[in-house]
Design an enzyme around this catalytic site. Structure first.
Site, mmCIF file in Angstrom:
data_model
loop_
_atom_site.group_PDB
_atom_site.id
_atom_site.type_symbol
_atom_site.label_atom_id
_atom_site.label_comp_id
_atom_site.label_asym_id
_atom_site.label_seq_id
_atom_site.Cartn_x
_atom_site.Cartn_y
_atom_site.Cartn_z
ATOM 1 N N LYS A 282 0.849 -1.202 0.000
ATOM 2 C CA LYS A 282 0.000 0.000 0.000
ATOM 3 C C LYS A 282 0.879 1.244 0.000
ATOM 4 O O LYS A 282 1.983 1.205 0.532
ATOM 5 C CB LYS A 282 -0.853 0.023 1.279
ATOM 6 N N ARG A 356 -10.046 -11.732 2.262
ATOM 7 C CA ARG A 356 -10.870 -12.818 1.711
ATOM 8 C C ARG A 356 -10.108 -14.142 1.733
ATOM 9 O O ARG A 356 -10.697 -15.208 1.872
ATOM 10 C CB ARG A 356 -11.328 -12.437 0.301
HETATM 11 N N1 BES Z 1 -7.966 -3.940 4.624
HETATM 12 C C1 BES Z 1 -8.174 -3.568 3.270
HETATM 13 C C2 BES Z 1 -9.512 -2.906 3.041
HETATM 14 C C3 BES Z 1 -9.620 -1.488 3.500
HETATM 15 C C4 BES Z 1 -9.096 -0.464 2.737
HETATM 16 C C5 BES Z 1 -10.301 -1.183 4.637
HETATM 17 C C6 BES Z 1 -9.225 0.844 3.148
HETATM 18 C C7 BES Z 1 -10.439 0.108 5.047
HETATM 19 C C8 BES Z 1 -9.901 1.133 4.298
HETATM 20 C C9 BES Z 1 -8.127 -4.799 2.363
HETATM 21 O O1 BES Z 1 -7.313 -5.834 2.775
HETATM 22 C C10 BES Z 1 -7.635 -4.323 1.043
HETATM 23 O O2 BES Z 1 -6.546 -3.821 0.991
HETATM 24 N N2 BES Z 1 -8.437 -4.465 0.023
HETATM 25 C C11 BES Z 1 -8.090 -4.003 -1.266
HETATM 26 C C12 BES Z 1 -8.631 -4.975 -2.276
HETATM 27 C C13 BES Z 1 -8.142 -4.746 -3.669
HETATM 28 C C14 BES Z 1 -6.665 -5.047 -3.770
HETATM 29 C C15 BES Z 1 -8.937 -5.629 -4.609
HETATM 30 C C16 BES Z 1 -8.724 -2.628 -1.464
HETATM 31 O O3 BES Z 1 -9.841 -2.407 -1.020
HETATM 32 O O4 BES Z 1 -8.062 -1.765 -2.049
HETATM 33 ZN ZN ZN Z 2 -5.276 -5.587 2.147
#
Ligand code: BES
Ligand code: ZN
Ligand code: ZN
Length: 504
Positions: A282, A356
């Site tokens: 990230k 997931r």
């Molecule tokens: N923990 C995050 C989801 C999240 C993002 C929660 C921002 C709260 C605020 C999750 O593990 C994630 O990073 N999801 C990705 C999925 C994508 C790579 C398909 C996302 O939401 O960007």
């Molecule tokens: Zn994530």
């Protein structure tokens, strides 16, 4: 947490530092005790209303100094807004506003006159519970790491005394107020844990907290460590956790309920103690809050604590899938294919879609209980924040078997103020996660990210009725609300517990 007491409304029953009186917009004073108090104040409140210095707008506050003889130091007037818009969460929120106002002024002992909610559909019992919850949730502050006494810090409320309207059964109201206190305490404890950063709350530490709570409140707990996760062939959990020095864990909680072999409700929580994204790293500003990626597992734990403390008759299982998602030479990589406990294979195209992947194994594990319902709760997708913002929990399930659970969660959401909003999970959405080389892939394209994540989970929940809750938005506030500080909300604890209470 503060002590809570209740008595019939009378001048003599007022005690402590502050008396809170709440008023609807444009309604004037109708409560008999409020009239009596206003007389003692020589019509001061009426005057404020008449001059429109206080209108009763929702969250409006007005302090009044009190002449001696009333047994308190100040009166706080708070606005409830228009009667037409009033619902139970208005009472909770306004109580939260009052609590923050009071503790900011460093008062500690509070009496609240439960306003008659006549003309609304809120019962006095529900009101008593909501006011206690709102006070406790509203005064919450995370202070673990503050070492300096600074003047702007708020006090803690020591005691809350409720004044009940005439004709209400005090013992019934007391039960509801007490339940509110327990629920709010569970929610605040969940917030403390979610707030505690990842250098302290590693996967292992989270399992210890689960153990401590289980011992304290008398429910069963079993912790699976790395060798056991390997033995169970939980390839999803194993691979997500591989990049970290702190190995993944899996926790099984059980609240026995009243009937031994009753089909349980299973609650499954995502417990990523820190989500860096892994090798699909990230950007650093998106990582700042990712200690809260464990919020689903923590909500699961405290729902079980609440179930135990409230002696809920329904049998409940809690499953926590816990790992830390970090990049390293050992980390799982984009392109890897992972074999899950179910036997299904996942092509990992983005290591940041890890929630997931860990949930897949936990959801398969749930099969062994022949559950009547499985509800998973997870900070699963950023897309959910975009779609629904911070005020709604995203809810998804198969049309065939989840309608009853969804309806029950909607009802519990209206009562607790932790409202759910449904997104569709039609068969069409499963197409987005078809993989050319494995059974499924862990990301779709950009479209409907919240739903395709749910579709992924749908592959592991075919054997029982199931609903998925995405709390990425409702779980963490970027800006504080009048009654809720910014940061983790502990959302889900009261919602899920209410759902269980309604089943019992
Ligand atoms: N923990 C995050 C989801 C999240 C993002 C929660 C921002 C709260 C605020 C999750 O593990 C994630 O990073 N999801 C990705 C999925 C994508 C790579 C398909 C996302 O939401 O960007
Ligand atoms: Zn994530
Ligand atoms: Zn995550």
């Amino acid at each position: 947490m503060f002590k809570c007491s209740i008595s019939k409304a009378s001048l003599q029953a007022i005690r402590g530092d502050v008396l809170v009186l709440s008023l609807f917009e444009n309604e004037g004073i109708s409560d008999p005790l409020m009239k009596e108090i206003d007389q003692r104040l020589k019509g001061w409140i009426r005057q404020l209303l008449k001059n429109k210095e206080f209108r009763g707008k929702v969250h409006e506050c007005e302090w009044i100094s009190v002449p001696t003889g009333l047994g308190i130091r100040r009166i706080l007037l708070v606005g409830l807004g228009s009667k037409k818009k009033f619902w139970i969460d208005t009472a909770r929120r306004v109580a939260g506003t009052a609590a923050r106002e009071i503790t900011r002024k460093r008062f500690k002992k509070v009496t609240i006159l439960l306003h008659g909610a006549d003309g609304t559909d809120v019962s006095s019992k529900a009101l008593a519970q909501a006011v206690v919850e709102g006070t406790a949730i509203g005064e919450y502050q995370f202070e673990t790491y503050k070492t300096e006494e600074t003047s702007h810090r708020r006090t803690k409320i020591q005691s809350l005394h409720l004044l009940a309207p005439k004709g209400e059964s005090l013992s019934a109201l007391k039960t509801d107020a007490q339940r509110g206190l327990i629920l709010a305490e569970c929610q605040n404890q969940a917030r403390d844990i979610i707030n505690t950063p990842a250098n302290e709350i590693t996967p292992k530490r989270l399992t210890e907290i689960a153990r401590e709570e289980a011992r304290r409140w008398g429910f069963k707990v079993r912790v699976f460590d790395l060798p056991e996760i390997k033995r169970l062939r939980m390839g999803g959990l194993l691979n997500v956790g591989r990049g970290s020095e702190n190995p993944p864990h899996f926790v099984v909680l059980e609240h026995a309920g009243r009937k031994r072999n009753e089909a349980p409700v299973v609650i499954v929580g995502k417990g990523i103690t820190f989500d860096s994204g892994g090798l699909s790293l990230k950007p650093s500003n998106s990582m700042e809050t990712m200690k809260y990626d464990k919020a689903g597992a923590v909500a699961t734990l405290y729902s079980l604590v609440a179930a135990a403390r409230l002696k809920i008759s329904q049998r409940v299982i809690g499953l926590m899938a816990i790992a830390e998602n970090l990049p390293s030479g050992k980390a799982y990589k984009p392109g890897d294919v992972v074999r899950t406990m179910s036997g299904k294979t996942i092509e990992v195209l983005n290591t940041d879609a890890e929630g997931r992947v860990v949930l897949s194994d936990a959801l398969s594990y749930a099969e062994r209980y022949n559950p009547k319902a499985v509800i998973d709760i997870a900070t699963l997708t950023g897309a959910c924040v975009i779609a629904l913002g911070y005020d709604a929990i995203g809810m998804m399930g198969r049309e065939k078997d989840s309608n009853e659970i969804k309806a029950a969660l909607k009802k519990a959401g209206e009562f607790t103020g932790e409202r759910v909003w449904e997104l569709p999970l039609w068969d069409e959405y499963y197409d987005a996660i078809k993989s050319p080389i494995a059974d499924i892939k862990n990301v779709g394209n950009r479209a409907a990210g919240t739903i395709t994540a749910a579709a992924f989970l749908g592959h592991f929940t075919e054997k029982y009725p199931w609903v998925h809750l995405d709390i990425a938005g409702a779980g963490w506030l970027e800006e504080s609300k009048p009654y809720l500080s910014k940061g983790p909300t502990g959302v889900g604890v009261r919602l899920l517990t209410q759902y269980l209470l309604d089943l019992s």
